[in-house]
Design a protein around this motif. Sequence first.
Motif, PDB file in Angstrom:
ATOM      1  N   GLU A 157       0.834  -1.185   0.000  1.00  0.00           N
ATOM      2  CA  GLU A 157       0.000   0.000   0.000  1.00  0.00           C
ATOM      3  C   GLU A 157       0.879   1.251   0.000  1.00  0.00           C
ATOM      4  N   GLN A 217      -5.665  -5.931   5.855  1.00  0.00           N
ATOM      5  CA  GLN A 217      -5.650  -5.178   4.607  1.00  0.00           C
ATOM      6  C   GLN A 217      -6.734  -4.119   4.689  1.00  0.00           C
ATOM      7  N   ASP A 218      -6.674  -3.111   3.862  1.00  0.00           N
ATOM      8  CA  ASP A 218      -7.537  -1.959   4.083  1.00  0.00           C
ATOM      9  C   ASP A 218      -8.979  -2.211   3.670  1.00  0.00           C
ATOM     10  N   ILE A 236      -6.782   0.829   7.508  1.00  0.00           N
ATOM     11  CA  ILE A 236      -5.653   0.004   7.087  1.00  0.00           C
ATOM     12  C   ILE A 236      -4.981  -0.541   8.339  1.00  0.00           C
TER      13      ILE A 236
END
Length: 713
Positions: free
Chosen positions: A48, A260-261, A592
């Motif tokens: 990311e 994970q976001d 996140i």
Amino acid sequence: MRAKRDATVTSKPAVLLSYCHESGKPVGQHVSNGCLQLSSGVTPLYEEPSMEFACGFVYVPPIPNVFKRSALLPPHKCVRPRTPPPPPPTSTRQVTAASKVIEQLPKTEVRKETKTTVFYENATLYNRAFSGTMSSPQNSAKKTAPTLPPRPANQQQMPEYLMVLPSQPSITKSTPQPVQNTTKSFDNEPLPGNPNVVLVSLGTLLSESEERVQLIEGEPVSCSKCGSVLDSIYKNVVDVCYFCKDKHTTVPVSVPEQAQDVLFSLSPDLDPSQPADPVLLFCIDTSGSMSITSQVIERDEIVHRSRLEFAQNAVLHCVQRLSEQQPNTRLGLITFNYKVTLHGYENYPTHYLSSDEMIDIEYLKNVAASFPSPPPVYKNKDNLQRQVIGLKESGTTALGPAALLTIAMASRHPGSKVIICTDGKANTELGNLEEEDIDARTLLSSTIFYQDLGEYAASQGVTVSVLSIEGTDCRLDELGRLADRTGGKVVIASPDRLYEEFEEIIENRTIATHCTVSFLLPKSLRVKGEREGCHKGIREVGNVDPEKEITFQFGASDHRAEVPPPVSGSTVYVQLQVRYTLRNRQKRLRVITAPKEVTNDSPSVLSSLSLAIVQLNSSQATAALAVRGRFVDAMKEGRQQKRLLERAIAFNDTIEDKDEYYGWVKTMEGIHNSFYSLTRKKSVTSDSQSLTDAGAALLYTMKHTNRKSIYIH
């Protein structure tokens, strides 16, 4: 930047956990040695770029082997006497006889010739203690001290808190030690400064949210204490989570929802076909000082133009360009001197405010609310051009009321921009900045006025930029608060460059408003320098443009804290939450969560350290302290991070790092050395010092800088 130095969120497995009703253990992971171990088959966390760490680890300095000095030991500088004290009297008879001898001495005799023992009140105690050595043989035969028990085999002959001093100073020879590699031992020493920095690229994060992340409707389940986003079967009964648990927590705790976001839609979608169009408002100074001329060269000829003429030409160029490229932009004009003028439109007259009308804040807001929003520039172009050309200089500078009116008008349209252009201090009653040396109370009320006005603009999604003309004094340290709080620019421009500055502000569009960023850590870590201490940091960003970048600095908790620092080799989880409102007034929350490995190994940290992120954080943190008047703390912060960067450069020894570092040092030279050149008084002894216009412009700009612009200032 080299590939190994890109310290983005590593591709580690994500964690999506829930708790079993029967065992209370998390499903999808197991615990080993106090660390979360992820099970297979879980969705991996992709890289990311919108959240990057300065190094690939969470650095925890090693615990120094320092033993506390015993209270039984004498002070370090205490010199122990070489001769023992005289023995105590052996009986009361000796004490009585000695006292009688002293009483019978004639006055002419010197008492020092009579050698008597000192009388102790605890003679009985000394009689018992020294009965074996000081008493007569008869008494010693009667009173014998008990024998000591045998010393245990594992006990030392001499306790650690005792120290035997030699009767004469002697030179002791130390045992020769093997020669070690000094470079290697230096690299293993604890690091100066703080490499634990996280960079959040808000412009990238918000612009790509709808494209890369799946949208989930509704509010997520959150911890009632710290607000972390959770995934637990105990809906609405979550009192303790992974981030706020401590050593006394005995019940199973909820863990981060996933590594994970995730993007949440916090409000129902509005009709996207009818968004509230933002407006662009020029607030131009037309006071008497704007008649001062400057010499410029045009077509190989030297001409003199007034400051107002330069401002007029800059606004006319913007009107022409917007009418050609962005004809739907709503563009309005407000001017101020001894009065404030709200310039009307073709079907609406111009409105003037003067004298007592410019004192009442609520009255000014009501006037702004009743004045209609400007039409698109393609409908009002000719009228605007006539109004700009007809401006004349005269009178004082009613900047405070004009700024309030302009911001109140723009507040009806979130995402709007206000550009204030002036060449002097506000000198009317509301927002007066000219009486700083005459009336401190007036200056304090003006400081509060601009602080409140900045908060109001940010709450309404309005971005305010302030431009002063080169060679003037506008008290940008106070006026710049408007731009600082709303994410605008503070610029000192030469008169012939006003158009370029206007263009740059207009092109930097706002992509989101009402942005708040939260950074959560477990209680074994803490965020540094934020509103909430401990393990949570909250940053009220406000308006966000595509180039917006912010940084957080964090570190290990104190060893004496409620929750000790994490051990090297363990894994901790961090969570980033970004709440914001889009231009179509839809509210979003992006979360996140990422795992990070903990280490106390300095070479590992130095080899993965990103100089650009540390430099950006140092610039932003130093400027943030300085604009609040904390000059000494600002210099200390800058020098600590500078030593860390020098250590990393010495370890990696690359030309690229050195060139990057020297460019940054040149930018930060004035801050690292002193703030003398940036303050109005030539001494930095307290927090009451005020910044010059040049110092305020530099620090406000540096506080909101990014990696692209950090070397330009």
